[in-house]
Motif scaffolding. Structure first.
Motif, PDB file in Angstrom:
ATOM      1  N   TYR A  26      -6.586 -20.978  23.116  1.00 38.25           N
ATOM      2  CA  TYR A  26      -7.767 -20.117  23.119  1.00 38.25           C
ATOM      3  C   TYR A  26      -7.733 -19.172  24.318  1.00 38.25           C
ATOM      4  O   TYR A  26      -7.942 -17.963  24.175  1.00 38.25           O
ATOM      5  N   ASP A  35      -8.075 -11.479  20.513  1.00 32.59           N
ATOM      6  CA  ASP A  35      -9.346 -11.640  19.816  1.00 32.59           C
ATOM      7  C   ASP A  35      -9.806 -10.320  19.194  1.00 32.59           C
ATOM      8  O   ASP A  35     -10.757 -10.297  18.423  1.00 32.59           O
ATOM      9  N   VAL A  40     -11.471 -15.337  16.716  1.00 33.76           N
ATOM     10  CA  VAL A  40     -11.175 -16.634  17.329  1.00 33.76           C
ATOM     11  C   VAL A  40     -12.403 -17.138  18.071  1.00 33.76           C
ATOM     12  O   VAL A  40     -13.006 -16.419  18.853  1.00 33.76           O
ATOM     13  N   PRO A  42     -13.702 -21.114  19.797  1.00 36.04           N
ATOM     14  CA  PRO A  42     -13.138 -22.436  20.106  1.00 36.04           C
ATOM     15  C   PRO A  42     -13.214 -23.403  18.923  1.00 36.04           C
ATOM     16  O   PRO A  42     -12.226 -24.063  18.602  1.00 36.04           O
ATOM     17  N   LEU A  45     -10.738 -22.509  16.226  1.00 39.56           N
ATOM     18  CA  LEU A  45      -9.371 -22.761  16.666  1.00 39.56           C
ATOM     19  C   LEU A  45      -9.038 -24.255  16.558  1.00 39.56           C
ATOM     20  O   LEU A  45      -7.996 -24.620  16.026  1.00 39.56           O
TER      21      LEU A  45
END
Length: 190
Positions: A26, A35, A40, A42, A45
């Motif tokens: 990340y 991004d 994306v 957290p 992901l």
């Protein structure tokens, strides 16, 4: 198997570089400003990593804890994951696919606004695009300064050209609306 999502492609590509845990992935995506090209978060992901592990495209290599931080599982790409990444990149490069962005839909319905309102809003978008272009140019400039090979920048270069093309097209369209070359007829209310 399901088609790899853009985020899954990004995860597999990061793991081609080296094994890492999801938080590191990340952070790298954000630091590299990826991004901008892939959505994306957290949570998404972590979910993507779990899904890739279920597909046996990645595997856990260990878990560690640093201080009071939560445990972090490190993952590596498997040979099947490398193959899936390569196949997805090959297909994606050679075959055009509609991606259904929202903006063309909004443009198609802009006639619902009065011409001066549409122009005002399009000018605001052009200003946003100019800001984005300056930011992309700065990012690409920094990467060039530290000798990042151009091959790693082609996604950013493509994005820059797309943004510039959109900005230029919008500027021309604004001029056409203002000069009445593009007849603006808001839909009549019934």
């Amino acid at each position: 198997m399901a088609e790899l999502t853009p985020l899954a492609i990004s995860v597999l590509a990061l793991l081609e570089e080296k094994p890492m845990h999801a938080y590191e992935m990340y952070q790298l995506l954000i630091t590299r400003k990826n991004d901008r090209i892939v959505k994306v978060r957290p949570g998404s992901l972590y979910h993507t990593v779990e899904r890739l592990a279920g597909q046996e495209y990645v595997r856990a290599t260990g878990t560690e804890r640093a201080g009071n931080r939560p445990e972090r599982t490190t993952y590596e790409i498997t040979p099947a994951g490398s193959d899936a990444l390569i196949r997805r990149v090959e297909r994606g490069l050679e075959n055009y696919a509609y991606e259904y962005p929202t903006f063309p839909v909004l443009l198609s319905e802009a006639h619902n606004l009065k011409a001066d309102d549409a122009v005002l809003r399009l000018r605001s978008r052009v200003d946003d695009l100019d800001t984005l272009l300056a930011d992309v140019d700065a990012t690409l400039g920094k990467a060039t300064e530290v000798d990042v090979p151009e091959v790693y920048l082609i996604g950013g270069l493509f994005m820059r050209h797309q943004l510039a093309a959109e900005r230029d097209w919008l500027a021309t369209t604004i001029e056409r609306i203002e000069s009445k070359d593009l007849a603006w007829q808001p839909r009549e209310k019934q």
